[in-house]
Design an enzyme around this catalytic site. Structure first.
Site, PDB file in Angstrom:
ATOM      1  N   HIS A 201      10.743  15.330   5.694  1.00 31.12           N
ATOM      2  CA  HIS A 201      10.240  15.743   4.378  1.00 31.12           C
ATOM      3  C   HIS A 201       9.967  17.236   4.238  1.00 31.12           C
ATOM      4  O   HIS A 201       9.631  17.698   3.150  1.00 31.12           O
ATOM      5  CB  HIS A 201       8.961  14.974   4.016  1.00 31.12           C
ATOM      6  CG  HIS A 201       7.753  15.483   4.736  1.00 31.12           C
ATOM      7  ND1 HIS A 201       7.489  15.167   6.038  1.00 31.12           N
ATOM      8  CD2 HIS A 201       6.756  16.313   4.346  1.00 31.12           C
ATOM      9  CE1 HIS A 201       6.386  15.758   6.419  1.00 31.12           C
ATOM     10  NE2 HIS A 201       5.921  16.475   5.420  1.00 31.12           N
TER      11      HIS A 201
HETATM   12  C1  UD1 Z   1       2.446  17.375   1.740  1.00 29.08           C
HETATM   13  C2  UD1 Z   1       1.928  18.478   2.647  1.00 29.08           C
HETATM   14  C3  UD1 Z   1       2.554  18.360   4.022  1.00 29.08           C
HETATM   15  C4  UD1 Z   1       2.377  16.956   4.580  1.00 29.08           C
HETATM   16  C5  UD1 Z   1       2.938  15.946   3.582  1.00 29.08           C
HETATM   17  C6  UD1 Z   1       2.783  14.524   4.073  1.00 29.08           C
HETATM   18  C7  UD1 Z   1       1.342  20.573   1.478  1.00 29.08           C
HETATM   19  C8  UD1 Z   1       1.731  21.973   1.296  1.00 29.08           C
HETATM   20  N1  UD1 Z   1       2.245  19.796   2.128  1.00 29.08           N
HETATM   21  O1  UD1 Z   1       3.840  17.609   1.541  1.00 29.08           O
HETATM   22  O2  UD1 Z   1       1.930  19.268   4.897  1.00 29.08           O
HETATM   23  O3  UD1 Z   1       3.050  16.843   5.819  1.00 29.08           O
HETATM   24  O4  UD1 Z   1       2.229  16.114   2.349  1.00 29.08           O
HETATM   25  O5  UD1 Z   1       3.382  13.607   3.211  1.00 29.08           O
HETATM   26  O6  UD1 Z   1       0.269  20.182   1.074  1.00 29.08           O
HETATM   27  N2  UD1 Z   1       5.512  12.767  -4.454  1.00 29.08           N
HETATM   28  C9  UD1 Z   1       5.564  11.505  -5.000  1.00 29.08           C
HETATM   29  N3  UD1 Z   1       4.500  10.682  -4.825  1.00 29.08           N
HETATM   30  C10 UD1 Z   1       3.396  11.059  -4.148  1.00 29.08           C
HETATM   31  C11 UD1 Z   1       3.352  12.364  -3.606  1.00 29.08           C
HETATM   32  C12 UD1 Z   1       4.410  13.194  -3.757  1.00 29.08           C
HETATM   33  O7  UD1 Z   1       6.542  11.107  -5.613  1.00 29.08           O
HETATM   34  O8  UD1 Z   1       2.467  10.260  -4.026  1.00 29.08           O
HETATM   35  C13 UD1 Z   1       6.685  13.647  -4.599  1.00 29.08           C
HETATM   36  C14 UD1 Z   1       6.638  14.520  -5.795  1.00 29.08           C
HETATM   37  O9  UD1 Z   1       7.930  14.604  -6.311  1.00 29.08           O
HETATM   38  C15 UD1 Z   1       6.234  15.861  -5.241  1.00 29.08           C
HETATM   39  C16 UD1 Z   1       6.816  15.845  -3.847  1.00 29.08           C
HETATM   40  O10 UD1 Z   1       6.772  14.474  -3.465  1.00 29.08           O
HETATM   41  O11 UD1 Z   1       6.705  16.930  -5.988  1.00 29.08           O
HETATM   42  C17 UD1 Z   1       6.062  16.679  -2.866  1.00 29.08           C
HETATM   43  O12 UD1 Z   1       4.697  16.290  -2.786  1.00 29.08           O
HETATM   44  P1  UD1 Z   1       3.577  17.342  -2.331  1.00 29.08           P
HETATM   45  O13 UD1 Z   1       2.262  16.730  -2.227  1.00 29.08           O
HETATM   46  O14 UD1 Z   1       3.678  18.539  -3.158  1.00 29.08           O
HETATM   47  O15 UD1 Z   1       4.040  17.766  -0.881  1.00 29.08           O
HETATM   48  P2  UD1 Z   1       4.611  16.923   0.324  1.00 29.08           P
HETATM   49  O16 UD1 Z   1       6.050  17.256   0.458  1.00 29.08           O
HETATM   50  O17 UD1 Z   1       4.240  15.470   0.243  1.00 29.08           O
END
Ligand code: UD1
Length: 353
Positions: A201
């Site tokens: 991811h």
């Molecule tokens: C975040 C953390 C990362 C951690 C990871 C674990 C930061 C900078 N990064 O990354 O360190 O390893 O979480 O999972 O905080 N999304 C969904 N549903 C959700 C959450 C996210 O669909 O419940 C999708 C959305 O499209 C979003 C993307 O995932 O834009 C990224 O989510 P985000 O929380 O921004 O960062 P992660 O890549 O999950």
């Protein structure tokens, strides 16, 4: 004393659970829990609350996804009034996600003590958003709990006084130790004896179509010899769809609950990942781990554990996998204080403040 915990993203939940549990034994401590809502899907959040027996949050800020600036700013804006109203004596933040740094920034300006659990880890790679979050949070924190001695050394080098630093061990391993018996009981529903478990991811691996395509091609190739089981993070699923890459041959799954994932991890022939926490969990479980990154903020998993960095190099991944299949995998040992009691140590220290 009132301690307010802040969580936001999936990996925070395995870390907060043991601290919340251990602090319950101290009658002089009142606790509350704020979920920023950074992760909001049921399978990225709610199911972890259930399995790790974390009480429902007192407040959910419901911030959701966004650019780094927007997400961090939104957390800060929504968190500040909560802190002003609840007046905690200390706010505990976990790990390195955007929710961690946002809460630390708010509290430090309101002169509320900040404790950082999983402090001191450094990849020395500032292209990773998490590294920025770690550096800033550790500069702001009043009390820093490290999982391993490299954390203490990094903090000392950055001028953090040793009086603020406590090496307590790894809270994530506390949750693993607690739920391993439940994972051992899980039926793997017809999976073969040998399989590779994959998670992916990190922006560096999934946001660029050439890199993602190359990794997936390598997995497709591997899948002809050994089954590839791949629970897909929502961010990665989105990218695979955007780039139109055909992965129908792989065993793609939704993000898994904690116990189900642990069950798959402990039985895996090898784990291929770019996660931070999984490098630690495989070290504890003594399962070979090939990390698709060129650096790690968790060097103890390389020096002592079963982790090997293969970067984005397909040949390195193939070579290391064939060594594992030939039974020549790296042997590892469990780092000091990764013993399931880190949460108790943190609670003991906080109760004496
Ligand atoms: C975040 C953390 C990362 C951690 C990871 C674990 C930061 C900078 N990064 O990354 O360190 O390893 O979480 O999972 O905080 N999304 C969904 N549903 C959700 C959450 C996210 O669909 O419940 C999708 C959305 O499209 C979003 C993307 O995932 O834009 C990224 O989510 P985000 O929380 O921004 O960062 P992660 O890549 O999950």
């Amino acid at each position: 004393m009132h301690i307010l915990h802040v969580v936001g993203a999936r990996p925070n939940l395995m870390k907060v659970a043991p601290v919340l549990g251990a602090l319950k034994h101290y009658s002089n401590i009142k606790q509350s829990l704020v979920h920023t809502g950074q992760h909001y899907d049921t399978n990225m959040s709610d199911v972890f609350f259930q399995q790790l027996e974390i009480p429902a949050p007192d407040v959910n800020l419901g911030v959701g996804s966004g650019s780094h600036a927007r997400q961090t700013a939104e957390i800060m804006t929504r968190f500040e009034p909560v802190v002003l109203e609840r007046k905690p004596d200390m706010v505990l933040v976990y790990g390195d996600v955007n929710s961690t740094v946002a809460a630390a920034l708010v509290c430090s300006k309101l002169l509320i003590q900040v404790g950082h659990v999983e402090a001191g880890l450094r990849s020395r790679d500032r292209t990773m958003p998490e590294e920025i979050n770690r550096l800033v949070t550790d500069q702001l924190a009043d009390i820093l709990f490290t999982p391993s001695s490299d954390g203490d050394e990094n903090l000392a080098r950055e001028g953090v006084p040793s009086s603020k630093i406590h090496m307590v061990g790894n809270v994530m391993i506390d949750s693993l130790v607690r739920l391993l018996p439940a994972a051992i009981k899980k039926d793997l529903n017809g999976l073969p004896n040998r399989y590779v478990l994959v998670t992916l991811h990190r922006p560096a691996n999934v946001d660029d179509d050439r890199t993602l395509k190359s990794i997936l091609e390598c997995l497709l190739d591997l899948n002809t010899q050994l089954k590839v089981v791949f629970p897909v993070h929502p961010r990665t699923r989105q990218r695979i769809a955007d780039f139109g890459i055909d992965v129908a041959q792989l065993d793609l799954r939704e993000p898994l609950p904690y116990i189900e994932f642990l069950a798959l991890q402990r039985r895996a022939t090898a784990v291929v990942t770019d996660s931070g926490g999984i490098q630690e969990e495989t070290t504890f479980l003594k399962v070979p781990c090939l990390t698709l990154r060129s650096n790690t903020e968790r060097p103890v998993t390389i020096l002592q554990g079963t982790n090997i960095l293969v970067g984005q190099n397909r040949d390195a991944l193939r070579t290391e996998l064939s060594k594992i299949l030939d039974g020549k995998q790296k042997q590892g040992s469990i780092p000091p204080l990764w013993d399931g009691r880190a949460g108790e140590r943190i609670a003991g220290i906080l109760s004496k403040l």
